[in-house]
Write an enzyme that holds these catalytic residues in place. Structure first.
Site, PDB file in Angstrom:
ATOM      1  N   GLN A  98       0.849  -1.199   0.000  1.00  0.00           N
ATOM      2  CA  GLN A  98       0.000   0.000   0.000  1.00  0.00           C
ATOM      3  C   GLN A  98       0.879   1.241   0.000  1.00  0.00           C
ATOM      4  O   GLN A  98       1.871   1.311   0.721  1.00  0.00           O
ATOM      5  CB  GLN A  98      -0.907  -0.003   1.236  1.00  0.00           C
ATOM      6  CG  GLN A  98      -1.830   1.208   1.365  1.00  0.00           C
ATOM      7  CD  GLN A  98      -2.755   1.091   2.573  1.00  0.00           C
ATOM      8  OE1 GLN A  98      -3.277   0.026   2.870  1.00  0.00           O
ATOM      9  NE2 GLN A  98      -2.954   2.201   3.277  1.00  0.00           N
ATOM     10  N   ASP A  99       0.529   2.230  -0.824  1.00  0.00           N
ATOM     11  CA  ASP A  99       1.204   3.524  -0.844  1.00  0.00           C
ATOM     12  C   ASP A  99       0.250   4.587  -0.312  1.00  0.00           C
ATOM     13  O   ASP A  99      -0.914   4.647  -0.723  1.00  0.00           O
ATOM     14  CB  ASP A  99       1.618   3.902  -2.262  1.00  0.00           C
ATOM     15  CG  ASP A  99       2.861   3.164  -2.735  1.00  0.00           C
ATOM     16  OD1 ASP A  99       3.294   2.228  -2.040  1.00  0.00           O
ATOM     17  OD2 ASP A  99       3.392   3.522  -3.805  1.00  0.00           O
ATOM     18  N   HIS A 107       1.988   7.331  15.897  1.00  0.00           N
ATOM     19  CA  HIS A 107       1.016   6.335  15.467  1.00  0.00           C
ATOM     20  C   HIS A 107       1.619   4.942  15.306  1.00  0.00           C
ATOM     21  O   HIS A 107       2.797   4.799  14.959  1.00  0.00           O
ATOM     22  CB  HIS A 107       0.427   6.731  14.108  1.00  0.00           C
ATOM     23  CG  HIS A 107      -0.250   8.058  14.095  1.00  0.00           C
ATOM     24  ND1 HIS A 107      -0.364   8.827  12.960  1.00  0.00           N
ATOM     25  CD2 HIS A 107      -0.868   8.758  15.087  1.00  0.00           C
ATOM     26  CE1 HIS A 107      -1.025   9.942  13.238  1.00  0.00           C
ATOM     27  NE2 HIS A 107      -1.331   9.924  14.524  1.00  0.00           N
ATOM     28  N   LYS A 148       7.153   0.882   7.270  1.00  0.00           N
ATOM     29  CA  LYS A 148       6.917   2.026   6.393  1.00  0.00           C
ATOM     30  C   LYS A 148       8.229   2.547   5.813  1.00  0.00           C
ATOM     31  O   LYS A 148       9.206   2.740   6.534  1.00  0.00           O
ATOM     32  CB  LYS A 148       6.246   3.162   7.168  1.00  0.00           C
ATOM     33  CG  LYS A 148       4.869   2.831   7.719  1.00  0.00           C
ATOM     34  CD  LYS A 148       4.333   3.984   8.565  1.00  0.00           C
ATOM     35  CE  LYS A 148       2.970   3.660   9.149  1.00  0.00           C
ATOM     36  NZ  LYS A 148       2.461   4.765  10.013  1.00  0.00           N
ATOM     37  N   TYR A 205       4.514   7.353   1.850  1.00  0.00           N
ATOM     38  CA  TYR A 205       5.088   6.185   2.501  1.00  0.00           C
ATOM     39  C   TYR A 205       4.491   4.894   1.964  1.00  0.00           C
ATOM     40  O   TYR A 205       3.293   4.781   1.763  1.00  0.00           O
ATOM     41  CB  TYR A 205       5.003   6.254   4.025  1.00  0.00           C
ATOM     42  CG  TYR A 205       3.740   6.802   4.636  1.00  0.00           C
ATOM     43  CD1 TYR A 205       2.813   5.967   5.251  1.00  0.00           C
ATOM     44  CD2 TYR A 205       3.499   8.169   4.644  1.00  0.00           C
ATOM     45  CE1 TYR A 205       1.673   6.475   5.846  1.00  0.00           C
ATOM     46  CE2 TYR A 205       2.357   8.692   5.229  1.00  0.00           C
ATOM     47  CZ  TYR A 205       1.440   7.839   5.827  1.00  0.00           C
ATOM     48  OH  TYR A 205       0.308   8.354   6.400  1.00  0.00           O
ATOM     49  N   ASP A 250      -4.799  12.878  18.096  1.00  0.00           N
ATOM     50  CA  ASP A 250      -3.402  12.920  18.532  1.00  0.00           C
ATOM     51  C   ASP A 250      -3.216  13.652  19.856  1.00  0.00           C
ATOM     52  O   ASP A 250      -2.214  13.462  20.543  1.00  0.00           O
ATOM     53  CB  ASP A 250      -2.525  13.541  17.452  1.00  0.00           C
ATOM     54  CG  ASP A 250      -2.324  12.615  16.254  1.00  0.00           C
ATOM     55  OD1 ASP A 250      -2.675  11.428  16.362  1.00  0.00           O
ATOM     56  OD2 ASP A 250      -1.818  13.080  15.212  1.00  0.00           O
TER      57      ASP A 250
END
Length: 200
Positions: free
Chosen positions: A54-55, A69, A78, A138, A178
């Protein structure tokens, strides 16, 4: 080889196993530049045999802090880089039994240098935007799973990330999520040494 690898070490010289800063070879002239942002053959030959599925890409404004995270379900490795701008990118080792457990490593990712940061499973990750805007990309080794979203306080005293080393007056823009992450608990088991979630 289309890149060079820098092994990341803690302030006491202990190596973070599996954590790397990667510098691609840039080819530039008066027209611009070219480089290979990822080459599976070269990565595999260097021992970096992760498979990406996955990008992701994000745009953030100056002063935005995203993190810290991690995913408890389908933990992700990543490969992070900045396509535009500059960020201070940080990884915190949460692998129980690791000699760098609870320690962090930070690197400035700069679109002019095109340096990259590989963060393996079992780390928390976050970044602070230094430029007016930053576009980050990422590649992930597993798929995003909202049921496994988790994190730690960005300014947790026990981890002690020195944000002021790059931003003297730190007053970040944070998401509500956050703002409410829990503190780091050095007695808690988060991930095993292979980056598999074993916490509760």
């Amino acid at each position: 080889m289309s890149f060079s690898i820098h092994t990341c070490k803690s302030s006491d010289g202990t190596e973070f196993k599996g954590l790397y800063e990667i510098h691609p070879k840039l080819f530039g002239d008066n027209r611009g530049y070219f480089f290979e942002s990822y080459n599976e053959r070269d990565f595999f030959e260097a021992g970096l045999k992760m498979k990406f599925v996955q990008d992701n890409q994000s745009m953030s404004c100056k002063g935005v802090l995203r993190g810290l995270h991690f995913q408890t379900i389908h933990p992700q490795g990543k490969l992070v880089r900045t396509l535009q701008g500059r960020v201070y990118d940080v990884a915190v080792d949460l692998r129980c039994g690791s000699p760098t457990f609870g320690k962090y490593y930070g690197v400035i990712l700069d679109s002019e240098k095109q340096n990259m940061f590989y963060i393996p499973k079992g780390f928390a990750h976050g970044f602070f935007v230094l430029s007016e805007q930053a576009v980050s990309s990422y590649k992930c080794t597993d798929f995003y799973d909202p049921h496994g979203e988790s994190g730690l306080m960005w300014n947790d005293a026990a981890i002690g990330i020195d944000w002021k080393a790059v931003v003297p007056d730190v007053n970040p823009t944070l998401s509500e999520k956050d703002k409410n992450h829990p503190a780091f608990d050095k007695n808690k088991k988060y991930f095993d040494i292979n980056g598999i979630w074993i916490g509760k």
